[in-house]
Scaffold this motif. Structure first.
Motif: not given
Length: 314
Positions: A192-208
């Motif tokens: 979950e720390a850094v993800v790029l998923r088709p149904n979520t726009r853009g890179v998600v980085m909740p645990y940088g």
């Protein structure tokens, strides 16, 4: 294995930090302090991951040490594909019109460069190929959410290509002395720390912060392991090229390893995080600096907590 030639391609459009100041109210000084990034490149209309890869290959094949028709393996690497069916490597094969050879694309986030080279190593070991084309390309702007104040300002676009042979072709070749990759996805936050998923726009980085800690742990660790396997120490290294994710990470790595800053090669200041292409672009940009006998470490870390290091000797 030997790197016979290397090239890179960068889009012409330059995006300075002031773009994100206007968009997200992030000051340039704040971005520089946290990342080291001053500007980055962005693809123009009509450009994509595959076109950048083909452009890098076209540059590579000018004055190449052998004909493109001697290439008997193409390996592509990206986590931002233009097409998820017609892969990056197949787009390159089509452009080159080299029929009936193995063509493979891999993705292990920002570590994909070293995994691509490792695939070449396997084909060479099985005597299924002797001259390979490796192409790395990431078009982060096609996937990025620029309005995200956590990571929207990090990303740049670019590509690199290299010819790799099983046997030495000339005295200008770079010898790949050792290569090691691994995955640390067993860590709690790796998924979950850094993800790029088709149904979520853009890179998600909740645990940088967790990414930072593990990048600063694994890149020095695997680099030391590769050096030890070759009977070398830090004093034998002329340059180190870490994954171009964050300049603070790079400084932390050389601090941990006891490498002086003048041996650090970095391009994130002008290019941003160009994904799995970053280290290859840096290697290409600085090829003219390297002298015979010098040794370099290339070390990477990516999403899913992939990692690796490669020892090169000029």
């Amino acid at each position: 294995m030997f790197i016979n030639k290397i090239s890179h391609y960068l889009p012409s459009e330059v995006i300075g930090n002031e773009y994100f100041t206007k968009l997200n109210n992030l000051s340039s000084d704040w971005i520089i302090a946290r990342t080291g990034i001053h500007e980055r490149r962005r693809t123009s209309e009509g450009e994509n991951t595959s076109t950048m890869a083909v452009d890098a290959v076209e540059i590579l094949l000018k004055d190449a040490p052998y004909s493109k028709n001697e290439i008997d393996l193409i390996v592509g690497a990206t986590y931002t594909p233009y097409d998820t069916i017609v892969t990056l490597a197949h787009a390159v094969q089509h452009a080159l019109q080299i029929p009936d050879i193995p063509v493979v694309s891999v993705s292990s986030a920002c570590s994909s460069l070293l995994n691509a080279i490792e695939v070449v190593q396997g084909y060479f070991a099985m005597n299924k190929a002797t001259k390979a084309l490796v192409v790395v390309s990431d078009n982060n702007s096609a996937y990025n959410n620029e309005t995200d104040t956590v990571s929207g300002h990090l990303w740049g676009d670019g590509a690199s290509a290299m010819l790799i042979s099983k046997k030495r072709q000339s005295e200008q070749d770079i010898f790949i002395r050792d290569l090691k990759t691994g995955g640390a996805a067993t860590h709690e936050k790796a998924m979950e720390a850094v993800v790029l998923r088709p149904n979520t726009r853009g890179v998600v980085m909740p645990y940088g912060r967790d990414v930072f800690i593990h990048a600063c742990t694994y890149m020095p660790k695997v680099s030391q392991e590769v050096l030890q396997r070759c009977g070398l120490g830090i004093e034998d290294i002329s340059y180190i090229i870490p994954h171009q994710a964050n300049h603070r990470i790079s400084l932390n790595i050389i601090g941990t390893m006891g490498i002086p800053e003048e041996k650090l090669i970095s391009n994130i200041q002008e290019l941003g995080n160009t994904g799995c292409a970053g280290c290859a672009i840096a290697l290409s940009e600085n090829r003219h600096r390297f002298k015979k006998g010098e040794k370099l470490i290339v070390t990477v870390f990516g999403g899913g907590y992939s990692y690796g290091a490669m020892l090169l000797e000029v």
